[in-house]
Design a protein around this motif. Sequence first.
Motif, short mmCIF file in Angstrom:
data_model
loop_
_atom_site.label_atom_id
_atom_site.label_comp_id
_atom_site.label_asym_id
_atom_site.label_seq_id
_atom_site.Cartn_x
_atom_site.Cartn_y
_atom_site.Cartn_z
N GLN A 1 -46.73 -7.29 11.94
CA GLN A 1 -45.78 -6.80 10.94
C GLN A 1 -44.32 -6.96 11.37
OE1 GLN A 1 -46.81 -5.79 7.85
NE2 GLN A 1 -48.74 -6.58 8.64
N GLU A 2 -44.07 -6.90 12.65
CA GLU A 2 -42.70 -6.95 13.16
C GLU A 2 -42.12 -8.34 12.99
OE1 GLU A 2 -40.64 -6.39 17.44
OE2 GLU A 2 -42.11 -4.90 16.85
N ASP A 3 -40.92 -8.43 12.43
CA ASP A 3 -40.31 -9.72 12.16
C ASP A 3 -39.30 -10.16 13.21
OD1 ASP A 3 -41.79 -10.33 9.94
OD2 ASP A 3 -40.36 -9.43 8.55
N THR B 1 -43.89 -11.48 27.99
CA THR B 1 -44.89 -10.46 27.70
C THR B 1 -46.01 -11.11 26.89
OG1 THR B 1 -43.73 -9.79 25.71
CG2 THR B 1 -43.26 -8.55 27.71
N ASP B 2 -47.23 -10.78 27.23
CA ASP B 2 -48.39 -11.34 26.54
C ASP B 2 -48.61 -10.55 25.25
OD1 ASP B 2 -50.59 -12.76 25.89
OD2 ASP B 2 -51.82 -12.07 27.56
N ALA B 3 -47.84 -10.88 24.25
CA ALA B 3 -47.87 -10.16 22.98
C ALA B 3 -48.12 -11.16 21.85
CB ALA B 3 -46.56 -9.43 22.77
N LYS B 4 -48.08 -10.67 20.64
CA LYS B 4 -48.21 -11.52 19.47
C LYS B 4 -46.91 -11.47 18.69
CE LYS B 4 -53.14 -11.00 19.01
NZ LYS B 4 -53.90 -9.85 19.40
N ILE B 5 -46.65 -12.53 17.94
CA ILE B 5 -45.44 -12.62 17.13
C ILE B 5 -45.85 -13.01 15.71
CG2 ILE B 5 -45.02 -15.03 17.75
CD1 ILE B 5 -42.03 -14.35 17.81
N SER B 6 -45.07 -12.57 14.75
CA SER B 6 -45.39 -12.91 13.36
C SER B 6 -44.94 -14.33 13.04
CB SER B 6 -44.70 -11.93 12.40
OG SER B 6 -43.30 -12.16 12.37
N GLU B 7 -45.57 -14.92 12.02
CA GLU B 7 -45.15 -16.25 11.57
C GLU B 7 -43.70 -16.22 11.09
OE1 GLU B 7 -47.77 -17.87 8.61
OE2 GLU B 7 -49.24 -18.48 10.10
N ASP B 8 -43.31 -15.13 10.43
CA ASP B 8 -41.93 -15.02 9.95
C ASP B 8 -40.95 -15.02 11.12
OD1 ASP B 8 -42.71 -14.99 7.31
OD2 ASP B 8 -42.58 -12.80 7.11
N ALA B 9 -41.27 -14.27 12.17
CA ALA B 9 -40.37 -14.22 13.33
C ALA B 9 -40.27 -15.59 13.99
CB ALA B 9 -40.86 -13.18 14.33
N LEU B 10 -41.39 -16.27 14.12
CA LEU B 10 -41.35 -17.62 14.70
C LEU B 10 -40.53 -18.54 13.80
CD1 LEU B 10 -42.08 -19.73 16.79
CD2 LEU B 10 -44.24 -20.09 15.55
N GLY B 11 -40.71 -18.42 12.51
CA GLY B 11 -39.92 -19.22 11.57
C GLY B 11 -38.43 -18.99 11.73
N GLN B 12 -38.04 -17.74 11.95
CA GLN B 12 -36.63 -17.42 12.18
C GLN B 12 -36.12 -18.11 13.44
OE1 GLN B 12 -36.21 -13.14 12.39
NE2 GLN B 12 -37.31 -12.86 10.47
N ALA B 13 -36.94 -18.09 14.50
CA ALA B 13 -36.54 -18.73 15.76
C ALA B 13 -36.43 -20.24 15.60
CB ALA B 13 -37.55 -18.38 16.86
N VAL B 14 -37.38 -20.83 14.88
CA VAL B 14 -37.34 -22.29 14.64
C VAL B 14 -36.10 -22.64 13.84
CG1 VAL B 14 -38.47 -24.18 13.39
CG2 VAL B 14 -39.84 -22.64 14.82
N LEU B 15 -35.83 -21.89 12.79
CA LEU B 15 -34.65 -22.16 11.96
C LEU B 15 -33.37 -22.05 12.78
CD1 LEU B 15 -33.57 -22.81 9.14
CD2 LEU B 15 -33.50 -20.34 8.71
N GLU B 16 -33.28 -21.02 13.61
CA GLU B 16 -32.09 -20.85 14.45
C GLU B 16 -31.92 -22.04 15.40
OE1 GLU B 16 -30.23 -17.76 17.72
OE2 GLU B 16 -31.80 -17.04 16.39
N ALA B 17 -33.02 -22.50 15.98
CA ALA B 17 -32.95 -23.65 16.89
C ALA B 17 -32.53 -24.92 16.15
CB ALA B 17 -34.29 -23.86 17.59
N ILE B 18 -32.96 -25.06 14.90
CA ILE B 18 -32.62 -26.25 14.12
C ILE B 18 -31.16 -26.24 13.68
CG2 ILE B 18 -33.02 -27.40 11.90
CD1 ILE B 18 -36.03 -26.79 12.28
N VAL B 19 -30.68 -25.14 13.13
CA VAL B 19 -29.36 -25.14 12.51
C VAL B 19 -28.21 -24.73 13.43
CG1 VAL B 19 -30.31 -24.83 10.20
CG2 VAL B 19 -29.56 -22.82 11.50
N THR B 20 -28.53 -24.23 14.63
CA THR B 20 -27.46 -23.86 15.57
C THR B 20 -27.64 -24.64 16.87
OG1 THR B 20 -28.59 -22.08 16.77
CG2 THR B 20 -27.56 -21.49 14.66
N ASN B 21 -26.68 -24.51 17.73
CA ASN B 21 -26.78 -25.08 19.08
C ASN B 21 -26.90 -23.98 20.12
OD1 ASN B 21 -26.69 -27.77 18.26
ND2 ASN B 21 -24.47 -27.73 18.12
N ASN B 22 -27.46 -22.84 19.73
CA ASN B 22 -27.56 -21.69 20.62
C ASN B 22 -28.42 -21.94 21.85
OD1 ASN B 22 -26.01 -20.37 18.76
ND2 ASN B 22 -27.64 -19.08 17.96
N TYR B 23 -29.40 -22.81 21.75
CA TYR B 23 -30.36 -23.00 22.86
C TYR B 23 -30.43 -24.45 23.30
CZ TYR B 23 -31.59 -18.54 20.77
OH TYR B 23 -31.53 -17.28 20.24
#
Length: 159
Positions: A112-114, A126-148
């Motif tokens: 549920q956590e985004d 940490t050996d945890a799980k992530i939501s698809e939405d949260a991963l999508g946010q990370a992918v989008l950030e990597a695509i549209v910014t030069n943060n990483y």
Amino acid sequence: QKPDFSVIISESTQAEKIVDGSYDVMYVDLLHIGMDEEFEVIVDQIENGTIKVNKIVFLATAGMDNEIDPQWLEVQDLKELLLEVKYVAKLVDETELPYTILRPVEVQNEVQEDGFDIIAEGQQITDAKISEDALGQAVLEAIVTNNYINQSIGISSKR
């Protein structure tokens, strides 16, 4: 928000169908046995100039650097898959193009956590799980910014 921004998506069903051209970002999502050979074809196209790319974003997996055990990956030969992921990451780096390698933990629809945390290369994930939405946010950030840029980052659930 970026009117002249082009992204090409390279996934297993599309790798051989990439149209020659010029792109701002190539998003690579090839997590399966045989991904190394598919990406070699793409690198050849980049090297011979038929595909021009300004940045590569590669969706890999947590566990490629032995930071956790990615038992959620359901493949016949996990060791081989992780070797191929490392090899593709090496190929991405050797293109000498700006890149970001994303290493998410297990992705689950039920989470549920985004939000997400970024874990620097070499730090424990940490050996945890992530939501698809949260991963999508990370992918989008990597695509549209030069943060990483030129980083391999872990992506985990918010702590």
